[in-house]
Scaffold this motif. Structure first.
Motif, PDB file in Angstrom:
ATOM      1  N   GLN A  88       7.898  -1.043 -10.826  1.00 32.88           N
ATOM      2  CA  GLN A  88       7.401  -2.132 -11.484  1.00 32.88           C
ATOM      3  C   GLN A  88       6.307  -2.777 -11.009  1.00 32.88           C
ATOM      4  OE1 GLN A  88       9.949  -5.703 -11.697  1.00 32.88           O
ATOM      5  NE2 GLN A  88      10.763  -5.171  -9.648  1.00 32.88           N
ATOM      6  N   GLU A  89       5.250  -3.218 -11.939  1.00 37.48           N
ATOM      7  CA  GLU A  89       4.136  -3.828 -11.585  1.00 37.48           C
ATOM      8  C   GLU A  89       4.286  -4.989 -10.682  1.00 37.48           C
ATOM      9  OE1 GLU A  89       0.235  -2.785 -11.038  1.00 37.48           O
ATOM     10  OE2 GLU A  89       1.434  -1.787 -12.513  1.00 37.48           O
ATOM     11  N   GLY A  90       3.585  -5.113  -9.379  1.00 39.20           N
ATOM     12  CA  GLY A  90       3.838  -6.163  -8.635  1.00 39.20           C
ATOM     13  C   GLY A  90       5.238  -6.148  -7.791  1.00 39.20           C
ATOM     14  N   GLY A  91       5.781  -4.938  -7.981  1.00 40.00           N
ATOM     15  CA  GLY A  91       7.276  -4.900  -7.325  1.00 40.00           C
ATOM     16  C   GLY A  91       7.213  -4.987  -5.881  1.00 40.00           C
ATOM     17  N   LEU A  92       6.249  -4.480  -5.238  1.00 44.31           N
ATOM     18  CA  LEU A  92       6.051  -4.411  -3.912  1.00 44.31           C
ATOM     19  C   LEU A  92       4.860  -5.208  -3.418  1.00 44.31           C
ATOM     20  CD1 LEU A  92       6.556  -0.995  -2.543  1.00 44.31           C
ATOM     21  CD2 LEU A  92       8.021  -2.508  -2.642  1.00 44.31           C
ATOM     22  N   THR A 144       0.756  -1.376   0.018  1.00 36.49           N
ATOM     23  CA  THR A 144      -0.037  -0.057  -0.047  1.00 36.49           C
ATOM     24  C   THR A 144       0.894   1.527  -0.078  1.00 36.49           C
ATOM     25  OG1 THR A 144      -0.144   0.122   2.413  1.00 36.49           O
ATOM     26  CG2 THR A 144      -1.802  -1.106   1.349  1.00 36.49           C
ATOM     27  N   TYR A 145       2.388   1.078   0.219  1.00 40.83           N
ATOM     28  CA  TYR A 145       3.076   2.365   0.243  1.00 40.83           C
ATOM     29  C   TYR A 145       3.894   2.547  -1.045  1.00 40.83           C
ATOM     30  CZ  TYR A 145       2.232   2.684   5.042  1.00 40.83           C
ATOM     31  OH  TYR A 145       1.405   2.967   6.274  1.00 40.83           O
ATOM     32  N   ARG A 146       3.340   1.974  -1.968  1.00 38.94           N
ATOM     33  CA  ARG A 146       4.095   1.865  -3.733  1.00 38.94           C
ATOM     34  C   ARG A 146       4.082   3.545  -3.889  1.00 38.94           C
ATOM     35  NH1 ARG A 146       2.298   1.924  -8.952  1.00 38.94           N
ATOM     36  NH2 ARG A 146       4.162   1.144 -10.265  1.00 38.94           N
ATOM     37  N   ASP A 147       3.022   3.983  -3.823  1.00 33.91           N
ATOM     38  CA  ASP A 147       2.694   5.406  -4.357  1.00 33.91           C
ATOM     39  C   ASP A 147       3.675   6.386  -3.369  1.00 33.91           C
ATOM     40  OD1 ASP A 147       1.520   4.521  -6.705  1.00 33.91           O
ATOM     41  OD2 ASP A 147      -0.638   4.843  -5.857  1.00 33.91           O
ATOM     42  N   LYS A 148       3.326   6.249  -2.295  1.00 34.99           N
ATOM     43  CA  LYS A 148       3.862   7.172  -1.456  1.00 34.99           C
ATOM     44  C   LYS A 148       5.417   7.250  -1.574  1.00 34.99           C
ATOM     45  CE  LYS A 148       0.413   7.205   2.147  1.00 34.99           C
ATOM     46  NZ  LYS A 148      -0.040   6.708   3.422  1.00 34.99           N
ATOM     47  N   LEU A 149       5.856   5.877  -1.635  1.00 37.57           N
ATOM     48  CA  LEU A 149       7.538   6.031  -1.788  1.00 37.57           C
ATOM     49  C   LEU A 149       7.863   6.450  -2.947  1.00 37.57           C
ATOM     50  CD1 LEU A 149       7.960   2.140  -0.724  1.00 37.57           C
ATOM     51  CD2 LEU A 149       8.930   4.387   0.589  1.00 37.57           C
ATOM     52  N   LEU A 150       7.315   6.311  -4.133  1.00 34.10           N
ATOM     53  CA  LEU A 150       7.765   6.743  -5.228  1.00 34.10           C
ATOM     54  C   LEU A 150       7.428   8.261  -5.456  1.00 34.10           C
ATOM     55  CD1 LEU A 150       5.838   4.359  -8.046  1.00 34.10           C
ATOM     56  CD2 LEU A 150       8.421   4.747  -7.484  1.00 34.10           C
ATOM     57  N   PRO A 177      24.309   6.756  -3.746  1.00 34.40           N
ATOM     58  CA  PRO A 177      24.548   7.616  -5.170  1.00 34.40           C
ATOM     59  C   PRO A 177      23.432   7.335  -6.156  1.00 34.40           C
ATOM     60  CG  PRO A 177      25.958   5.770  -5.074  1.00 34.40           C
ATOM     61  CD  PRO A 177      25.248   5.732  -3.777  1.00 34.40           C
ATOM     62  N   ALA A 178      23.330   7.998  -7.273  1.00 35.90           N
ATOM     63  CA  ALA A 178      22.383   7.830  -8.290  1.00 35.90           C
ATOM     64  C   ALA A 178      22.189   6.693  -8.663  1.00 35.90           C
ATOM     65  CB  ALA A 178      22.360   8.803  -9.373  1.00 35.90           C
ATOM     66  N   THR A 179      23.261   5.618  -8.846  1.00 40.45           N
ATOM     67  CA  THR A 179      22.832   4.300  -9.370  1.00 40.45           C
ATOM     68  C   THR A 179      22.027   3.648  -8.350  1.00 40.45           C
ATOM     69  OG1 THR A 179      24.904   3.776  -8.366  1.00 40.45           O
ATOM     70  CG2 THR A 179      25.005   4.389 -10.626  1.00 40.45           C
ATOM     71  N   ARG A 180      22.129   3.798  -7.103  1.00 43.19           N
ATOM     72  CA  ARG A 180      21.354   2.974  -6.120  1.00 43.19           C
ATOM     73  C   ARG A 180      19.730   3.468  -6.294  1.00 43.19           C
ATOM     74  NH1 ARG A 180      25.718   0.856  -6.227  1.00 43.19           N
ATOM     75  NH2 ARG A 180      24.413  -0.419  -7.404  1.00 43.19           N
ATOM     76  N   LYS A 181      19.750   4.784  -6.368  1.00 40.33           N
ATOM     77  CA  LYS A 181      18.424   5.383  -6.465  1.00 40.33           C
ATOM     78  C   LYS A 181      17.645   4.755  -7.641  1.00 40.33           C
ATOM     79  CE  LYS A 181      15.835   9.530  -7.290  1.00 40.33           C
ATOM     80  NZ  LYS A 181      16.190  11.114  -7.775  1.00 40.33           N
ATOM     81  N   ASN A 182      18.189   4.846  -8.581  1.00 41.91           N
ATOM     82  CA  ASN A 182      17.633   4.158 -10.164  1.00 41.91           C
ATOM     83  C   ASN A 182      17.127   2.718  -9.868  1.00 41.91           C
ATOM     84  OD1 ASN A 182      18.165   6.889 -11.120  1.00 41.91           O
ATOM     85  ND2 ASN A 182      20.034   6.127 -12.204  1.00 41.91           N
ATOM     86  N   GLU A 183      18.303   1.986  -9.114  1.00 47.59           N
ATOM     87  CA  GLU A 183      17.810   0.637  -8.938  1.00 47.59           C
ATOM     88  C   GLU A 183      16.587   0.476  -7.940  1.00 47.59           C
ATOM     89  OE1 GLU A 183      19.567  -2.439  -5.518  1.00 47.59           O
ATOM     90  OE2 GLU A 183      20.939  -1.552  -6.704  1.00 47.59           O
TER      91      GLU A 183
END
Length: 525
Positions: A204-208, A173-179, A191-197
């Motif tokens: 992604q759909e079903g990622g959380l 339920t926290y997907r949108d809040k986290l994004l 760094p940015a590489t970790r953020k992108n990951e």
């Protein structure tokens, strides 16, 4: 930009898991965080620096059982080893927390109740893949199968199928809040590489999916009991992450230390545990209505001679051995100078000796020894009075008293210690070139006033170098500043300014070398 005097700065390491003894990776994270804490203190901030040990979970329980020791006794032994590591490495933490402490039990159970009251915890049944070594849950899509048919996580550990009653946290339920958090706070993950990951995974759909936050006592009893249900213990990551708020005083959110230091400015962690810190932790805090930390900084790993550290390979390096071989400040310097910002690095004996000799023994150390020896010998053991300054003198003094700090502040505030140290050593190199060109040993016969000016300028540059490099080599800097007769209350970064320059006429003692040269062959033997 200088920090606002007295402004707070709260920084944490990942608490070390006590299933094994400290190694180079632990040492690197401790030093990395310590350098930032020391830098912020010297720059005028009120710092709280937290480290400690993570002592619950299945991995600890199983390792203790293999060693025929009770989990708490096993944790006591290895926690002491990590406390000793911090002493060995001169880590300036303000608090060392152990997750077996009563204060942490109280904080963890209080946080659980908050999540439960929000309606974000429910009882169900866990069926899925679990890595004991990582104390983490994985979907089948994240795993690969090795040639033995075992399921392997992205970090190379074995996962096993687990089925048991479990409490779950409504992470989905926290997907949108986290994004939204990641978008509005671009520096939340570095760094940015970790953020992108992380953004990619959460997007992604079903990622959380909802995550299991307890273990049934039939499988694991070594943990903090779930409030109101003694048949379960808390999932080790919910327990462990809570340490960051335990230390400043949670669950008493009105406590002065909690109000003063929380939220944390930096959680410093290894890249392998970024998901727990950048996804689980902010979701837990959102659920509990607790302010979020400002930044999660994930550093890389250190290979040894190009290979991943491994007991089977025999290339695991202990902090004690590193300090014995290279010296305390020397190994601190090498790790901060050689490992790029947020990236993986490599450790080799040859690299270490070459870097330490080039920058410290032949660089800063030799510059200080040459200069102070000439002052002691040719100036009646006193700082000489300078005459008129040339453009060359002014340029070098400006680089040391002003410009060097400007660069260091920019780079150190971003954990780019390698870049900041590069700037510091470049000033030492300029001073080294200056002394060769000016040749004060010749000026003694030709122009004593000019000799005095040159030696004074050099001594003042060394003072600035000694002050600014303190976070990285604190003991050596102290010895150098002692020789320069710089008082203990004039070693903060505000004292780099020209008005705090060395006082002509101050008597010095016979100089002693600060950075001895390492011998490649002898040390490798």
């Amino acid at each position: 930009m200088a920090a606002k005097p007295g402004s707070k700065f709260y920084i944490t390491t990942a608490i070390a898991y006590v299933n094994g003894l400290p190694h180079l990776g632990h040492a690197y994270e401790a030093i990395l965080t310590d350098v930032m804490a020391r830098f912020q203190r010297l720059d005028g901030r009120d710092v709280m620096f937290l480290t400690g040990t993570d002592e619950h979970g299945e991995k600890v329980a199983k390792t203790a059982e293999k060693n025929n020791v009770a989990p708490k006794a096993f944790a006591d032994i290895n926690a002491a080893a990590f406390e000793q590591m911090d002493k060995t490495l001169n880590i300036s933490h303000d608090d060392f927390i152990r997750t077996t402490e009563p204060r942490h039990y109280a904080a963890s159970q209080a946080l659980w109740k908050k999540l439960q009251e929000r309606g974000d915890i429910y009882l169900g049944k866990y069926e899925g893949w679990y890595s004991v070594r990582e104390e983490g849950y994985f979907t089948e899509a994240e795993l690969t199968k090795n040639d033995k048919g075992q399921m392997i996580t992205p970090n190379g550990t074995e996962a096993e199928w687990v089925e048991e009653p479990s409490y779950f946290f409504k992470l989905s339920t926290y997907r949108d809040k986290l994004l939204d958090l990641y978008q509005k706070n671009p520096d939340f993950i570095q760094p940015a590489t970790r953020k992108n990951e992380i953004v990619s995974f959460v997007s992604q759909e079903g990622g959380l999916k909802d995550i299991s936050v307890s273990r049934h006592k039939k499988r694991l009893s070594w943990g903090i009991p779930v409030p109101g249900d003694e048949d379960h213990v808390m999932y080790v990551w919910l327990d462990a992450l809570t340490n960051y708020i335990t230390s400043p005083g949670y669950p008493d959110e009105k406590k002065d230390t909690f109000k003063k230091y929380w939220p944390a400015d930096y959680h410093v962690i290894g890249k392998d545990i970024i998901r727990f810190h950048a996804i689980y932790w902010p979701a837990f805090l959102m659920s509990a209505d607790i302010e979020l930390p400002k930044t999660i900084f994930a550093h890389g790993f250190i290979n040894v001679q190009g290979a991943k550290m491994s007991k089977s390979v025999g290339n695991v390096l202990s902090p004690d051995d590193l300090v014995r071989t290279y010296g305390l400040d020397q190994i601190r310097y090498f790790l901060m100078r050689e490992i790029p910002h947020g990236e993986d690095g490599n450790f080799s004996h040859e690299q270490a000796v070459q870097r330490i000799n080039a920058d410290l023994a032949n660089g800063l150390g030799n510059l200080a020894q040459r200069t102070l020896s000439q002052i002691y010998k040719n100036c009646d053991s006193k700082f000489p009075k300078p005459g008129a300054l040339t453009d060359e003198d002014k340029h070098l003094l400006d680089a040391a008293q002003t410009k060097m700090l400007e660069v260091v502040r920019v780079e150190f505030n971003k954990f780019k210690f390698n870049k900041g140290l590069e700037a510091i050593i470049s000033v030492a190199a300029k001073a080294d070139a200056y002394i060769d060109v000016q040749a004060p040993w010749k000026l003694k016969k030709e122009n004593v006033e000019r000799m005095n000016t040159v030696l004074y300028v050099l001594a003042e540059v060394i003072r600035c170098l000694g002050i600014i490099i303190q976070p990285v080599v604190p003991d050596s800097s102290a010895k150098l500043l002692d020789q320069l007769k710089v008082s203990a209350d004039e070693r903060a970064y505000t004292h780099l300014a020209p008005k705090y320059a060395l006082k002509p006429g101050a008597v010095i003692d016979q100089p002693i070398g600060v950075f001895p040269r390492l011998n490649l062959e002898e040390e490798a033997a």
